[in-house]
Scaffold this active site. Structure first.
Site, PDB file in Angstrom:
ATOM      1  N   ALA A 245       5.360 -22.657 -58.835  1.00 23.08           N
ATOM      2  CA  ALA A 245       5.854 -21.779 -59.902  1.00 23.08           C
ATOM      3  C   ALA A 245       5.095 -20.450 -59.895  1.00 23.08           C
ATOM      4  CB  ALA A 245       5.702 -22.468 -61.243  1.00 23.08           C
TER       5      ALA A 245
ATOM      6  N   LYS B 235      -0.758 -28.618 -27.473  1.00 24.02           N
ATOM      7  CA  LYS B 235       0.648 -28.400 -27.115  1.00 24.02           C
ATOM      8  C   LYS B 235       1.468 -28.728 -28.364  1.00 24.02           C
ATOM      9  CE  LYS B 235       4.092 -29.704 -23.656  1.00 24.02           C
ATOM     10  NZ  LYS B 235       5.189 -29.884 -24.601  1.00 24.02           N
TER      11      LYS B 235
HETATM   12  S1  IVH Z   1       2.298 -22.068 -22.391  1.00 21.70           S
HETATM   13  C1  IVH Z   1       4.269 -20.254 -18.690  1.00 21.70           C
HETATM   14  N1  IVH Z   1       1.044 -23.087 -24.432  1.00 21.70           N
HETATM   15  O1  IVH Z   1       5.372 -26.589 -24.105  1.00 21.70           O
HETATM   16  C2  IVH Z   1       3.644 -21.114 -19.697  1.00 21.70           C
HETATM   17  N2  IVH Z   1       3.262 -23.800 -24.024  1.00 21.70           N
HETATM   18  O2  IVH Z   1       6.372 -27.684 -21.286  1.00 21.70           O
HETATM   19  C3  IVH Z   1       4.261 -21.001 -21.016  1.00 21.70           C
HETATM   20  N3  IVH Z   1       4.119 -25.390 -25.685  1.00 21.70           N
HETATM   21  O3  IVH Z   1       7.799 -24.362 -22.971  1.00 21.70           O
HETATM   22  C4  IVH Z   1       3.942 -22.089 -21.936  1.00 21.70           C
HETATM   23  N4  IVH Z   1       2.331 -25.446 -26.937  1.00 21.70           N
HETATM   24  O4  IVH Z   1       7.525 -24.752 -25.473  1.00 21.70           O
HETATM   25  C5  IVH Z   1       2.176 -23.068 -23.727  1.00 21.70           C
HETATM   26  N5  IVH Z   1      -0.196 -23.869 -26.243  1.00 21.70           N
HETATM   27  C6  IVH Z   1       0.950 -23.847 -25.539  1.00 21.70           C
HETATM   28  C7  IVH Z   1       2.065 -24.614 -25.910  1.00 21.70           C
HETATM   29  C8  IVH Z   1       3.217 -24.580 -25.108  1.00 21.70           C
HETATM   30  C9  IVH Z   1       3.547 -25.898 -26.794  1.00 21.70           C
HETATM   31  C10 IVH Z   1       5.469 -25.746 -25.214  1.00 21.70           C
HETATM   32  C11 IVH Z   1       6.314 -24.580 -24.799  1.00 21.70           C
HETATM   33  C12 IVH Z   1       6.540 -24.760 -23.345  1.00 21.70           C
HETATM   34  C13 IVH Z   1       6.348 -26.236 -23.180  1.00 21.70           C
HETATM   35  C14 IVH Z   1       5.873 -26.514 -21.774  1.00 21.70           C
END
Ligand code: IVH
Length: 673
Positions: A38, A119
């Protein structure tokens, strides 16, 4: 015209925007809101009002500039140049060593420095800025062509609309759009109420939210964006670590879990640190991304057709698995609500053996069309009991049996009643309700009696040694020792802990006695407003007057203190020597505002609270003073009648502690640096 704007208005706008930003960060990332919904809405409304009065003071990154545009017909296509690569996955430490060895060979180096990052389990977005202004956001699509989601991404508060600091002419950032576990649960709860199919996981919910043609729906979903790559910039930094620091400077949310590792051992250690943090995070991560830190080295290593050679994704063991439903049990809770619990074929999920899954309501069993003998997907989020996300209908072989909700309580066999979405046992003497109540009473949030586990409580009840919470205080070592498996040492411990729990903070006591709708937070609010005697005598109106106490909670509290049975429960506990204590600091001055002040109500309230006062919505004899602004309403006369001191705004400010008000005005508490 500009000159006609009073400087204090600009200051006020700045303060409002800064406080909204701090509140966002506290809510989304820290999971410890610094204001109620709120209050947040009120701040936003004030900002909108002021910006309407002074439209030339609207800035592109004002929080008001995010609230969705008009619904769209479809999504335009956006080409990605360079393409948005994905990463190759690895699953164990050996594969990390292989990756490290391969890179050492390719580069001829002895040890490589890596950036180790969580990730995020969401969906990738590329966000483009020209001269510091957000101009386009797009999904990954097939890596070469994605969809334009600019209007929707503008509603995500962690995406800067304007870059902070020295903005480059061009910047394209890559990051992940995710949904917090809390928002996921909330969205699914709402979907269940509306009879819609819940989302299977936060990633699907985030994807469903971002691909909304109506950005107003996206805005409501409270998405988060974590940045981790720069795809284009005038002057590229030299390392991934510098990229992350720069992104933070531009105003993006960047994970606190990112770290640098040198060599394989350090790398595995840093990866494990993120793995350990997995369940304590507010959002889901599904692995660790390992990247070569030096960008020159990254360029040297280059890409295969699909993936960069300089990075890999280490995937955590799945938190979704398939298993079979062996049976459905009806479980009776403390309040008598009967929930269906699935008994599963044992399955190992990330090192934990899972045998049961919760199903919330019988209506959900019906909606998901779950049958005994079905194969299902289960998923474990955090350390909570897993949920059944989907029935694998393809695996049905005709042996599956329908699930029939019970008509009678499985414990006391009384007829159940329907209470909204729930089935309920209303027998006050139901043994399961009694044992669950005692288990709740001794739990950590309540009397916090260590050593007195669920099994011992059940044994004590079954053997007739105790019949309720109050009997616990009569227990002695000799009687406890009579129970199978309880030795002198444990018995002595338990008895000591029971004795220690006699003096109990009032809020813990209010939680322990099990008033419907009163969790630890509400109990704290009640403690700050009332003594036990005051609370038991409070009218529904008095309860509702407290900020954050709604009609239902007020009703539940009132009923609890006017029910013969629960009244007796409290009497028995007090007679057994339980002494709820109210902390002295809670007995603060109580004030009420009326009329127009030069600052908003919520700002005034916050200042006052920081100064150690409490705020009430309306007047009663408990109120210490009324702060009267311009054009006070009927409260002024009422306060005079009740003999309450009345102060004006100047006096109010005089009374405020100077330092605290200064801290507050910076409004930067909790922001990332
Ligand atoms: S780097 C060229 N860093 O995981 C490298 N990706 O399978 C670009 N993702 O497509 C990706 N956390 O959607 C990177 N800390 C992170 C990430 C990350 C999640 C995802 C992203 C990427 C996939 C890779």
């Amino acid at each position: 015209m500009k000159n006609s704007v009073p400087t204090d208005i600009s200051e006020k706008l700045k303060r409002l925007r800064s406080r909204i930003k701090s509140a966002d960060y506290a809510y989304y990332v820290k999971d410890s809101p610094i204001m109620s919904d709120a209050e947040y809405d009120e701040l936003m409304q004030q900002l909108i009002n002021l910006e309407t009065l002074y439209p030339n003071l609207i800035i592109a990154d004002s929080p008001t500039q995010r609230v969705g545009g008009e619904p769209k017909e479809g999504f335009a296509k956006v080409a990605h140049n360079p393409p948005l690569y994905s990463l190759s996955d690895i699953f164990d430490d050996n594969e990390i060593a292989k990756f490290d060895n391969r890179l050492k060979k390719l580069t001829g180096m002895n040890d490589i420095t890596y950036s180790v990052e969580p990730k995020f389990d969401g969906l990738t977005a590329a966000v483009r800025y020209e001269k510091g202004v957000l101009v386009q956001a797009s999904t990954r699509g097939d890596g070469f062509v994605g969809e334009d989601i600019t209007v929707n991404v503008r509603t995500i508060r962690s995406v800067p609309l304007l870059l902070e600091g020295d903005a480059p002419d061009l910047l394209e950032v890559q990051g992940e759009i995710i949904l917090s576990k809390k928002s996921f649960i909330k969205i699914n709860r709402e979907r269940r109420m509306e009879g819609l199919e819940p989302f299977a996981n936060p990633r699907n919910a985030a994807a469903g939210s971002i691909r909304q043609l109506d950005p107003k729906i996206t805005a409501k979903r409270r998405l988060l964006f974590f940045a981790y790559s720069i795809r284009a910039i005038d002057q590229m930094p030299e390392s991934q670590n510098e990229i992350l620091l720069l992104l933070r400077k531009f105003g993006f949310y960047v994970s606190d879990l990112n770290s640098i590792a040198l060599g394989i051992e350090d790398l595995i250690e840093k990866k494990n640190l993120i793995f350990k943090a997995r369940y304590s995070l507010e959002y889901e991560i599904d692995g660790v991304v390992i990247k070569v830190n030096d960008l020159k080295l990254q360029n040297l290593l280059g890409y295969t057709a699909k993936n960069p050679r300089w990075a890999v994704a280490f995937k955590f063991p799945a938190i979704e698995k398939s298993t079979k439903i062996l049976n459905i049990e009806a479980s009776v809770g403390r309040t008598g609500i009967i929930t269906p619990v699935a008994i599963l074929k044992e399955v190992n999920m990330g090192g934990v053996i899972i045998r049961r899954a919760s199903l919330h309501t019988w209506r959900e069993v019906k909606n998901k069309d779950i049958k005994i003998g079905d194969w299902v997907f289960i998923r474990r989020a955090g350390d909570v009991i897993p949920e059944i996300t989907k029935v694998i209908t393809e695996r049905r072989d005709g042996s599956q049996k329908d699930i029939v909700p019970p008509e009678y309580c499985p414990v006391c066999h009384d007829k159940l009643i329907e209470d909204q979405a729930y089935l309920k046992c209303i027998n006050q003497d139901c043994p399961k309700k009694i044992s669950e109540s005692i288990i709740h009473y001794v739990s950590r949030g309540g009397a916090n009696i260590d050593g007195l586990g669920d099994e011992i409580i059940i044994k004590l009840l079954n053997s007739g040694i105790i019949t309720d919470e109050a009997d616990l205080y009569e227990l002695d070592v000799e009687r406890l020792k009579k129970l199978p498996g309880i030795k002198e040492k444990l018995a002595t411990n338990i008895v000591n802990n029971i004795q220690k729990s006699r003096r109990i903070p009032l809020d813990k006591f209010l939680y322990a006695i099990g008033i419907d709708s009163v969790g630890t937070q509400t109990a704290k609010i009640l403690e700050s407003e009332f003594s036990l005697e005051e609370l038991s005598a409070a009218s529904k109106e008095e309860l509702e007057r407290i900020d954050q106490i709604g009609e239902k909670t007020a009703d539940d509290i009132y009923r609890f203190f006017h029910n013969e049975r629960t009244k007796k429960k409290i009497e028995r506990l007090l007679a057994a020597g339980v002494e709820p204590v109210r902390s002295v600091k809670k007995q603060k001055k109580l004030c009420v505002f009326t009329g127009t002040l030069s600052l908003s109500r919520s700002e005034a309230a916050e200042l006052a609270e920081k100064n150690g006062w409490r705020i009430a919505k309306s007047l009663s004899s408990k109120v210490d003073f009324l702060v009267a602004g311009k054009n006070p309403g009927s409260k002024l006369a009422k306060a005079k009648k009740l003999g309450i001191s009345i102060i004006d705004e100047a006096e109010f400010f005089r009374l405020l502690d100077e330092k605290q008000s200064q801290d507050l005005q910076t409004g930067l508490v909790g922001l990332p640096v």
